[in-house]
Write an enzyme that holds these catalytic residues in place. Structure first.
Site, mmCIF file in Angstrom:
data_model
loop_
_atom_site.group_PDB
_atom_site.id
_atom_site.type_symbol
_atom_site.label_atom_id
_atom_site.label_comp_id
_atom_site.label_asym_id
_atom_site.label_seq_id
_atom_site.Cartn_x
_atom_site.Cartn_y
_atom_site.Cartn_z
ATOM 1 C CB SER A 273 40.861 72.619 41.178
ATOM 2 O OG SER A 273 40.808 73.387 42.364
ATOM 3 C CE LYS A 274 38.977 65.442 42.820
ATOM 4 N NZ LYS A 274 40.127 64.591 42.995
#
Ligand code: GLU
Length: 464
Positions: free
Chosen positions: A239-240
């Site tokens: 994820s980010k």
């Protein structure tokens, strides 16, 4: 033999994640390996979340990576009436039904089920009522079989089976008359003659529902392959938090498509211990059956390593196009300096990304540049006569070639009884402001005569 047909079917509801694009690459490779066809379908039926910008990004990513499709883009929103028609046909055949249960009723039901620790599911209240159309909102639900099991051999995950009692009556048309994902995906995969559905493992639980729908449509389900998810370096879903997950960000940061594709195919697939694959090799060697079942971990250092490899080894003329793109983004006027191919040749051993190459090459296109903090270490009073001598000789030089420039540096070094490096380094600081640049003759060539002369004056004034 039937022709292999695969598809990439993204929903344009946000950025395109590395996991999505790896799915696209595998589906594309599988079609190409089998001399089949690859279809691009935009699943844009979620009106609230779908955007044109996201669709554009999908098309741009495909284009950037050279994932050419034989059909498409096909937009599901262009086929809405068709999905509705098929739903009506299923009602007529007794395989689907109108459901008028209110949201409140469904919410209450779910609440009760949660309290009783049961899995939330629709209780089929309207299933056997055969309700006609009325002037109030309704959904259309599929009559999922109540008994038996659904099983299939997944090309990556192996044999999978599900109890029908675990699946409730799925909504296929929502109250706003839009089809749900599970319904339109089946109609399209069937009508577009998709033979292999390759997608993320997050869809495994949708597959038994979809297989039941295929059967209701009297269609043979395709072969399924569910790809493992991509993890970050801490073992959690990528994820980010782990850095960029948006494919386009990699393009913007100056990764070459060759590096990106090479990196992503190896993320979950291998061929011995080979790391570098040309496009043709990938096509020749790829088989979905060789994809690992276990999740793969994203490693930015390996991607950087591949990027360096491709920057160094691809045709400089080709790499120069990407350099041009990055230079323009940095507002550098590329018409006022050397040919970009020369820059690639000079810089390609020392850059990890094209963005870095562009930033490091600004000095060859602009007159303004600053001396590094420690410049005075190299630019001191003793060096002034050397710089003056260089300036004079460069000024008289007509033929601005690396060879001739090298000769001048040698002559001046000899004249002052200095080692070559003692002349080259102050000259490098003079030309670039810092101590890192390509070999000095190459640097001089790139800076060009006019700027070299001006910079020598600037350095002398800086010392004084
Ligand atoms: N539109 C779905 C998604 O983006 C496609 C899943 C599938 O390939 O069936 O997740």
């Amino acid at each position: 033999m039937t022709t292999v047909r695969t598809r990439f079917a993204p929903s344009p509801t946000g950025m395109i994640h590395l996991g999505n694009i790896r799915t696209a690459i595998y589906a594309w490779l599988y079609a190409r390996h089998n001399n089949g066809q690859f279809v691009l379908r935009i699943e844009d039926t979620d009106l609230e979340r779908s955007t044109q910008a996201a669709t554009d990004m999908i098309l741009e990513s495909m284009d950037w990576l050279g994932l050419n499709y034989d059909e498409g883009p096909i937009y599901q929103t262009h086929r809405l009436d068709h999905y509705r028609e098929i739903a009506e046909q299923l009602i007529e055949k007794g395989l689907a039904y109108r459901c008028y249960c209110s949201k409140e009723r469904i919410d209450k039901l779910r609440e009760k089920q949660m309290i009783n620790k049961e899995k939330p599911r629709y209780d089929s209240c309207c299933r056997e009522k055969n309700l006609p159309t009325r002037d109030e909102p309704y959904v259309i639900r599929f009559k999922n079989p109540t008994k038996g099991i659904v099983e299939f051999i997944d090309q990556v995950q192996g044999h999978l089976s599900f109890q029908n009692t675990e699946l409730d009556d799925l909504v296929i048309i929502r109250s706003d008359r839009y089809p749900t994902y599970n319904f339109s995906v089946v109609i399209d995969d069937n009508e577009m003659c998709i033979t292999h559905v390759i997608r993320g493992a997050d869809h495994i639980n949708n597959t038994p529902r979809q297989i039941n729908l295929f059967k209701a449509l009297d269609a043979t389900p395709p072969t399924f392959a569910h790809l493992p998810l991509i993890l970050g370096n801490d073992g959690k879903l990528l994820s980010k938090r782990h850095g960029a997950v948006n494919v386009m960000q990699y393009r913007d940061e100056g990764f070459l498509p060759e590096a990106m594709i090479n990196y992503l195919i190896r993320l979950g697939w291998s061929h011995g211990d080979q790391e570098i694959f040309s496009r043709q090799e990938m096509i020749d060697l790829f088989d979905i059956k060789d994809v690992n079942k276990a999740a793969a971990a994203f490693d930015i250092n390996k991607l950087l390593w591949l990027n360096r490899h491709y920057i160094k080894t691809l045709d400089p003329l080709y790499v120069a196009q990407y350099l041009a793109h990055q230079m323009v983004k940095l507002n550098i006027d590329i018409t006022d300096g050397p040919d970009l191919t020369q820059i690639v040749l000079a810089q390609r051993e020392r850059c990890e990304t094209m963005q870095e190459m562009a930033a490091k090459s600004r000095i060859y296109y602009e007159d303004e540049y600053a001396f590094a903090e420690d410049a005075k270490k190299h630019l001191n009073l003793e060096i002034v006569p050397v710089l003056k001598a260089l300036r004079e000789q460069f000024n008289n030089l007509e033929d601005w070639t690396e060879e001739k420039l090298h000769e001048i540096i040698n002559t001046v070094a000899e004249q002052f009884g200095l080692k070559l490096g003692k002349v080259a380094q102050p000259l490098r600081v003079t030309l670039t402001g810092g101590t890192f640049s390509p070999p000095i003759d190459v640097t001089l060539k790139l800076v060009g005569k006019k700027r070299t002369l001006a910079r020598l004056v600037k350095a002398i004034l800086f010392i004084a």
